[in-house]
Write a protein that holds these residues in place. Structure first.
Motif, PDB file in Angstrom:
ATOM      1  N   MET A 161       0.843  -1.203   0.000  1.00  0.00           N
ATOM      2  CA  MET A 161       0.000   0.000   0.000  1.00  0.00           C
ATOM      3  C   MET A 161       0.873   1.246   0.000  1.00  0.00           C
ATOM      4  O   MET A 161       1.914   1.279   0.644  1.00  0.00           O
ATOM      5  CB  MET A 161      -0.883  -0.016   1.261  1.00  0.00           C
ATOM      6  N   LEU A 162       0.450   2.246  -0.725  1.00  0.00           N
ATOM      7  CA  LEU A 162       1.213   3.489  -0.778  1.00  0.00           C
ATOM      8  C   LEU A 162       0.808   4.406   0.376  1.00  0.00           C
ATOM      9  O   LEU A 162      -0.289   4.285   0.921  1.00  0.00           O
ATOM     10  CB  LEU A 162       0.909   4.211  -2.098  1.00  0.00           C
ATOM     11  N   PRO A 163       1.704   5.352   0.737  1.00  0.00           N
ATOM     12  CA  PRO A 163       1.306   6.330   1.752  1.00  0.00           C
ATOM     13  C   PRO A 163      -0.018   6.983   1.346  1.00  0.00           C
ATOM     14  O   PRO A 163      -0.153   7.451   0.217  1.00  0.00           O
ATOM     15  CB  PRO A 163       2.442   7.356   1.725  1.00  0.00           C
ATOM     16  N   PRO A 164      -0.988   7.006   2.270  1.00  0.00           N
ATOM     17  CA  PRO A 164      -2.328   7.462   1.898  1.00  0.00           C
ATOM     18  C   PRO A 164      -2.448   8.976   1.868  1.00  0.00           C
ATOM     19  O   PRO A 164      -1.699   9.693   2.522  1.00  0.00           O
ATOM     20  CB  PRO A 164      -3.207   6.880   3.006  1.00  0.00           C
ATOM     21  N   ALA A 174      10.009   2.480  -6.838  1.00  0.00           N
ATOM     22  CA  ALA A 174       9.519   1.983  -5.543  1.00  0.00           C
ATOM     23  C   ALA A 174       7.996   1.997  -5.501  1.00  0.00           C
ATOM     24  O   ALA A 174       7.352   1.079  -4.996  1.00  0.00           O
ATOM     25  CB  ALA A 174      10.077   2.839  -4.417  1.00  0.00           C
ATOM     26  N   LEU A 175       7.425   3.045  -6.060  1.00  0.00           N
ATOM     27  CA  LEU A 175       5.972   3.164  -6.109  1.00  0.00           C
ATOM     28  C   LEU A 175       5.378   2.046  -6.955  1.00  0.00           C
ATOM     29  O   LEU A 175       4.403   1.384  -6.560  1.00  0.00           O
ATOM     30  CB  LEU A 175       5.609   4.540  -6.687  1.00  0.00           C
ATOM     31  N   VAL A 176       5.987   1.813  -8.110  1.00  0.00           N
ATOM     32  CA  VAL A 176       5.492   0.767  -9.004  1.00  0.00           C
ATOM     33  C   VAL A 176       5.595  -0.599  -8.326  1.00  0.00           C
ATOM     34  O   VAL A 176       4.658  -1.401  -8.363  1.00  0.00           O
ATOM     35  CB  VAL A 176       6.271   0.778 -10.338  1.00  0.00           C
ATOM     36  N   ASP A 217       0.922  -5.689  -4.691  1.00  0.00           N
ATOM     37  CA  ASP A 217      -0.478  -5.816  -4.292  1.00  0.00           C
ATOM     38  C   ASP A 217      -1.339  -6.297  -5.456  1.00  0.00           C
ATOM     39  O   ASP A 217      -2.258  -7.105  -5.278  1.00  0.00           O
ATOM     40  CB  ASP A 217      -1.015  -4.470  -3.783  1.00  0.00           C
ATOM     41  N   TYR A 218      -1.044  -5.793  -6.638  1.00  0.00           N
ATOM     42  CA  TYR A 218      -1.821  -6.145  -7.842  1.00  0.00           C
ATOM     43  C   TYR A 218      -1.741  -7.656  -8.084  1.00  0.00           C
ATOM     44  O   TYR A 218      -2.746  -8.317  -8.337  1.00  0.00           O
ATOM     45  CB  TYR A 218      -1.276  -5.366  -9.034  1.00  0.00           C
ATOM     46  N   ARG A 219      -0.536  -8.184  -7.979  1.00  0.00           N
ATOM     47  CA  ARG A 219      -0.395  -9.628  -8.203  1.00  0.00           C
ATOM     48  C   ARG A 219      -1.100 -10.410  -7.110  1.00  0.00           C
ATOM     49  O   ARG A 219      -1.799 -11.375  -7.394  1.00  0.00           O
ATOM     50  CB  ARG A 219       1.079 -10.011  -8.241  1.00  0.00           C
ATOM     51  N   LYS A 220      -0.914  -9.964  -5.872  1.00  0.00           N
ATOM     52  CA  LYS A 220      -1.554 -10.685  -4.751  1.00  0.00           C
ATOM     53  C   LYS A 220      -3.066 -10.706  -4.912  1.00  0.00           C
ATOM     54  O   LYS A 220      -3.723 -11.674  -4.556  1.00  0.00           O
ATOM     55  CB  LYS A 220      -1.197  -9.997  -3.415  1.00  0.00           C
ATOM     56  N   SER A 221      -3.608  -9.632  -5.454  1.00  0.00           N
ATOM     57  CA  SER A 221      -5.070  -9.553  -5.583  1.00  0.00           C
ATOM     58  C   SER A 221      -5.572 -10.337  -6.780  1.00  0.00           C
ATOM     59  O   SER A 221      -6.761 -10.319  -7.073  1.00  0.00           O
ATOM     60  CB  SER A 221      -5.491  -8.094  -5.734  1.00  0.00           C
ATOM     61  N   GLY A 222      -4.651 -11.009  -7.496  1.00  0.00           N
ATOM     62  CA  GLY A 222      -5.067 -11.709  -8.713  1.00  0.00           C
ATOM     63  C   GLY A 222      -5.291 -10.733  -9.850  1.00  0.00           C
ATOM     64  O   GLY A 222      -6.146 -10.922 -10.707  1.00  0.00           O
ATOM     65  N   TYR A 223      -4.515  -9.667  -9.892  1.00  0.00           N
ATOM     66  CA  TYR A 223      -4.618  -8.663 -10.957  1.00  0.00           C
ATOM     67  C   TYR A 223      -6.006  -8.010 -10.976  1.00  0.00           C
ATOM     68  O   TYR A 223      -6.584  -7.795 -12.038  1.00  0.00           O
ATOM     69  CB  TYR A 223      -4.301  -9.268 -12.332  1.00  0.00           C
ATOM     70  N   ASN A 224      -6.484  -7.652  -9.786  1.00  0.00           N
ATOM     71  CA  ASN A 224      -7.785  -6.989  -9.681  1.00  0.00           C
ATOM     72  C   ASN A 224      -7.636  -5.500  -9.972  1.00  0.00           C
ATOM     73  O   ASN A 224      -7.084  -4.739  -9.178  1.00  0.00           O
ATOM     74  CB  ASN A 224      -8.337  -7.212  -8.260  1.00  0.00           C
ATOM     75  N   THR A 225      -8.115  -5.076 -11.127  1.00  0.00           N
ATOM     76  CA  THR A 225      -7.885  -3.708 -11.566  1.00  0.00           C
ATOM     77  C   THR A 225      -8.676  -2.684 -10.758  1.00  0.00           C
ATOM     78  O   THR A 225      -8.181  -1.590 -10.486  1.00  0.00           O
ATOM     79  CB  THR A 225      -8.174  -3.581 -13.064  1.00  0.00           C
ATOM     80  N   ILE A 248      -4.660   3.612  -6.264  1.00  0.00           N
ATOM     81  CA  ILE A 248      -4.092   4.807  -6.906  1.00  0.00           C
ATOM     82  C   ILE A 248      -4.800   6.055  -6.410  1.00  0.00           C
ATOM     83  O   ILE A 248      -4.168   7.030  -5.980  1.00  0.00           O
ATOM     84  CB  ILE A 248      -4.191   4.692  -8.441  1.00  0.00           C
ATOM     85  N   PHE A 249      -6.140   6.020  -6.419  1.00  0.00           N
ATOM     86  CA  PHE A 249      -6.900   7.228  -6.074  1.00  0.00           C
ATOM     87  C   PHE A 249      -6.833   7.548  -4.593  1.00  0.00           C
ATOM     88  O   PHE A 249      -7.174   8.653  -4.184  1.00  0.00           O
ATOM     89  CB  PHE A 249      -8.363   7.083  -6.492  1.00  0.00           C
ATOM     90  N   GLN A 250      -6.425   6.583  -3.770  1.00  0.00           N
ATOM     91  CA  GLN A 250      -6.346   6.844  -2.337  1.00  0.00           C
ATOM     92  C   GLN A 250      -4.935   7.214  -1.894  1.00  0.00           C
ATOM     93  O   GLN A 250      -4.719   7.524  -0.730  1.00  0.00           O
ATOM     94  CB  GLN A 250      -6.819   5.611  -1.551  1.00  0.00           C
ATOM     95  N   SER A 251      -3.998   7.198  -2.839  1.00  0.00           N
ATOM     96  CA  SER A 251      -2.611   7.465  -2.458  1.00  0.00           C
ATOM     97  C   SER A 251      -2.345   8.954  -2.373  1.00  0.00           C
ATOM     98  O   SER A 251      -2.968   9.765  -3.049  1.00  0.00           O
ATOM     99  CB  SER A 251      -1.668   6.839  -3.483  1.00  0.00           C
TER     100      SER A 251
END
Lengths: 449, 485
Positions: free
Chosen positions: B1-4, B281-283, B289-297, B304-307
């Protein structure tokens, strides 16, 4: 067709950025009350060398290069055909072109049957073909290979700027924004340089800001589209602009921010649009051109040349060459379009008396595989031929045809580095230092007559 | 997770930024509404979206066409009749294609689910497919629907669906790939452009993947996918170090297992929504997280919008609007409709981006590539046109161009100027400028930029008349700054 109309000298000098900025706010008036930021800027501009009214490098009568990109990977083997080689015919049972249809250049190769105009130009002495053009470690991705051709970089490197952009940067600082003209949608990567150089358009009649034509709106518009201070300091160009071709600007300027980029483009748009509009009204093509996008582009180039636009490099492109399937009909059509458009362009230039000033170079990001695939087409390859034509060209065949019995994973092996072609054009035609522009020296070919 | 994102910083400017990037912007009321929801509910409302599909039924011509039967019928006809028939079909296809462009742009303009349409636009540029080669508006519509339906879900599922999509199969020659002579086009672009990026696979991998995608076909009769077993190369393949009798889906699975795939997609999405050249680092953070979520877009978009980075200096007002963004955001901002097809197609061509007609399988380069001297002038002129000032010249194509030169189109109905600037506002120059500026730029007015507008108004009679009001807005829109979002 109005060749007697010469663009008056005073309108020509107006179209350097400094002159534009001095006069745009004022009309013809000598008394100015300038906004402060512009005043400061003129001070910094004056601190640099004086204006040179005419850029010798991009003068009205200088040599012109027209770069014609064949986008998608033109099948070189069916363009310059090794008709005498059995391997060719065996590799291409349905796509191969029979020897009796080939327009023979010599005992080994000939041109695609649709390139009759190119054959005439060759016979006249004005077309050269360069065989086996490519580069080490050929890349078979359209985008990466196009980038390599555009930036003249080694395949393993990622140089950011275009070879033509680097030429503009080192030899044309402070030149008219129309020093480079690309016909069509996007700015070609070959033009990319630290500060955006060159203009793009496809319909000159629409290349202007439409408004109510009230003076105050016009004035406000110009003011809103002036670059701001920091941008302005970078605009003036080098102290020895224009004449001293050998002197390179020096430090690489940083990439412009999106806003700076927009402001610079806005300024260039204003500077160039009047001139281009004017030319497009006064000059029509000297000869009939066939229908089609490529012909439209070249016809526009012809008109700009006739109108005396001080352009050094024009860029046009023809797409559709990525013939993975059912190549036969498509490639025929492309060759026909190429042939007819370029032939009309040459006829146009001859009628204008400009043929000796213009050199046209075709290139494609790669050739295609020797063996045809299962879909009646060919996949991405490597080495391929290119054409050089124009009044100054010495007709002939440069480079050897790549061997069909010695391939690299099914692809032709290059023997002429494309940067040799660029170096030859830069040194012999444009008279610019190729080693500084391309990063090192490449052996050149004797392309001029 | 990115800094919120720091919720205390939530204001109209950031709400506007979110609405413009996640969607296509809006009028001041829309920004106010999003702002009023608060940060968390605001992001949620965008990503979840409202399903308003019934407002946008598929065009009635968007039906499969049995072209095989047509060709068989045509055999009965004389050569002349056959030519007439196929010319007629071609003409209809062109009209329908232009109608499809207008259909989609209209949907982007009026949908209550802008985040979904914006993501569909992203996927369209990513899995770029051009009608110029596909030549079948129904199939283009079908692909668009697939991208819309699966876009927010798993990227793995989306990729597998795209591999079977008829338009994609035509575009990248998958349908012509044969067992003994596989066609490499799709396999190459799958890895180079759709999943991994150049340099992360070998030429051998491409050849082996091409073998795995043989046998993919679609029925001529109704354009549904079918698997032609006889054409399938069912032998053993070696792909990215793995050995097996792989078919298309297996290739996709192996690719998805590569961390590079998540990085590649995350990087592209970040560039599209936030800013270019994201920090590695951001990527990495988002990609893990993207991979862990099963590539849930959808989950990725939410992240992204909460970062905090999404609202930071590198992101705010740093993006050059794409032509689609330019047109839709301007229409929403002024609360006007769009010109009808084919004028709309002509406008998009002049600006340099026609939906369904990307210049190549790479889609659109974006960023500074949108801006040339010509396209910039075209944007200025289009803004004028959208404001109801006069006409716009659109170049014709093909035969008509030679005969008739450019055509002029007139706007039917400009914006409601009373709504945008009521009389009381028109008597107060500074407030008027600030209000118009906010509407057009969705940003606070930099005093440095107010001067030219104040000067423009200084000679005018107050309260400002309609013509001058339009002129003022046109001037605002004819600036380099207006191209940024």
């Amino acid at each position: 067709m109005d060749h007697d109309h010469i663009i008056e000298p005073h309108t020509r000098t107006l179209h350097t950025r400094r002159n534009f900025l001095r006069t745009s706010m004022l009309g013809a008036a000598a008394t100015w009350t300038l906004p402060i930021f512009l005043e400061r800027t003129f001070a910094s501009l004056d601190a640099m060398a004086a204006d040179s009214a005419i850029q010798t490098v991009t003068g009205k009568d200088g040599p012109i290069l027209v770069v014609l990109q064949l986008a998608g990977g033109n099948d070189g083997l069916n363009t310059v055909i090794p008709y005498a080689d059995d391997i060719y015919h065996r590799a291409r049972p349905s796509l191969g072109i029979a020897p009796d249809r080939v327009l023979k250049i010599n005992d080994h190769v000939g041109l695609n049957p649709k390139l009759a105009g190119f054959k005439s130009l060759y016979d006249e002495g004005h077309l050269a073909l360069v065989q086996g053009v490519g580069y080490p470690n050929p890349n078979r991705s359209h985008f990466r290979s196009t980038e390599i051709w555009a930036t003249a970089s080694d395949a393993e490197r990622n140089d950011p700027y275009g070879w033509i952009g680097k030429y503009f940067d080192s030899c044309c600082a402070g030149a008219d924004p129309t020093v480079g003209v690309s016909i069509g949608g996007e700015t070609p990567q070959a033009f990319s340089s630290p500060t955006p150089t060159g203009v793009s358009f496809s319909r000159p009649e629409q290349y202007r800001w439409v408004n109510s034509k009230k003076a105050d709106a016009d004035q406000a518009f110009r003011e809103l589209n002036q670059p701001d201070d920091a941008m302005m300091d970078g605009l003036g160009g080098q102290a020895n602009e224009g004449g001293s071709i050998g002197a390179i600007g020096g430090s690489i300027r940083s990439e412009l921010s999106p806003l700076d980029f927009l402001q610079r483009t806005a300024l260039d748009a204003q500077l160039s649009s009047d001139k281009i509009l004017e030319i497009s009204k006064k000059f029509q093509p000297a000869v009939p051109y066939p229908r089609g996008r490529l012909a439209d582009s070249l016809s526009l180039v012809g008109r700009m040349i006739a109108g005396g636009l001080p352009t050094r490099v024009y860029y046009v492109s023809q797409g559709g060459y990525d013939t993975h399937s059912n190549q036969g009909g498509t490639h025929d059509r492309l060759m026909t379009e190429l042939n007819d458009a370029v032939s009309a362009f040459c006829a146009d230039l001859k009628a204008q008396g400009a043929f000796d000033r213009v050199m046209l170079m075709t290139f494609s990001e790669f050739g295609r595989r020797v063996v045809q695939n299962g879909s009646g087409g060919t996949d991405h390859g490597a080495a391929a031929p290119l054409f050089l034509l124009g009044g100054g060209i010495k007709a002939g065949v440069h480079g050897a045809h790549p061997r069909l019995d010695k391939l690299d994973a099914g692809d032709l092996i290059y023997n002429t580095d494309f940067r040799s072609v660029y170096a030859s054009i830069l040194e012999q035609w444009i008279k610019a230092p190729s080693d500084k522009i391309l990063g090192r020296k490449f052996p050149t070919l004797p392309i001029l007559g | 997770m990115l800094p919120p994102f720091n919720i205390r910083q939530w204001d109209r400017v950031r709400a506007a930024h979110l609405l413009n990037r996640a969607g296509f912007g809006g009028a001041p009321e829309d920004i106010d509404a999003l702002h009023a929801l608060g940060f968390e509910r605001g992001v949620d409302s965008l990503v979840k979206g409202v399903d308003d599909s019934e407002q946008f039924p598929k065009p009635e011509w968007a039906q499969p066409l049995n072209r095989f039967a047509l060709r068989m019928e045509a055999r009965e006809l004389s050569q002349e009749e056959r030519k007439l028939k196929f010319d007629e079909i071609q003409k209809q296809d062109r009209e329908h294609q232009m109608a499809l462009i207008a259909w989609w742009l209209g949907r982007m303009r009026f949908t209550l689910n802008p985040a979904r349409e914006k993501l569909t636009l992203f996927w369209h540029g990513h899995f770029a497919t051009s009608a110029e080669k596909v030549k079948n508006p129904y199939m283009m519509w079908l692909q668009n629907e697939t991208l819309r339906r699966l876009g927010m879900g798993s990227f793995a599922d989306l990729t597998k669906a795209v591999a079977r999509d008829p338009a994609m199969m035509v575009f990248l020659d998958t349908d012509r790939s044969r067992k003994l002579r596989p066609n490499e086009n799709f396999a190459r672009e799958l890895m180079e452009l759709f999943t991994l990026g150049i340099g992360n696979y070998s030429e051998e991998d491409i050849k082996e993947a091409a073998r795995a995608f043989t046998g993919f076909k679609f029925n001529d009769a109704d354009q549904t996918f079918r698997f032609a077993e006889l054409q399938q190369d069912d032998g053993e393949k070696v792909f990215m170090g793995k050995r097996g009798k792989f078919v298309g889906d297996d290739i996709v699975d192996i690719i998805m297992a590569q961390p590079q795939c998540a990085r590649f997609i995350v990087s592209k999405l970040w560039t599209f929504y936030a800013y270019e050249n994201p920090e590695s680092a951001l990527v990495e953070n988002l990609a893990a997280d993207y991979r862990k979520s099963g590539y849930n877009t959808a989950a990725l978009l939410r992240a992204i919008f909460q970062s905090s980075a999404f609202y930071g200096e590198r992101a705010i007002r740093s993006q050059i609007k794409s032509p689609v963004q330019f047109v839709i955001a301007l229409s929403r901002g002024l609360d006007v409709g769009l010109p009808p097809a084919p004028a709309l197609s002509g406008i998009m061509r002049q600006l340099g981006q026609i939906p369904f007609l990307p210049p190549s399988v790479k889609g659109w380069d974006g960023g500074k590539a949108w801006i040339t001297t010509a396209s910039l002038l075209n944007r200025y002129n289009l803004a004028n046109f959208a404001l109801g000032n006069g006409t716009m010249e659109i170049e014709r194509r093909g035969k008509k161009r030679a005969a008739n030169g450019p055509r002029e189109i007139k706007i039917r109905k400009g914006p409601d100027l009373q709504e945008i600037a009521p009389t009381e506002l028109r008597a107060k120059p500074q407030e008027l400028i600030a209000s118009l500026y906010w509407r057009l730029f969705n940003a606070p007015l930099d005093p440095k930029h107010a001067a030219p507008f104040e000067k423009f108004l200084s000679g005018k009679k107050m309260p400002l008349d309609d013509a001058s009001l339009r002129e003022l807005m046109h001037l605002m829109a004819s600036t380099p700054q207006f191209q940024l979002t």
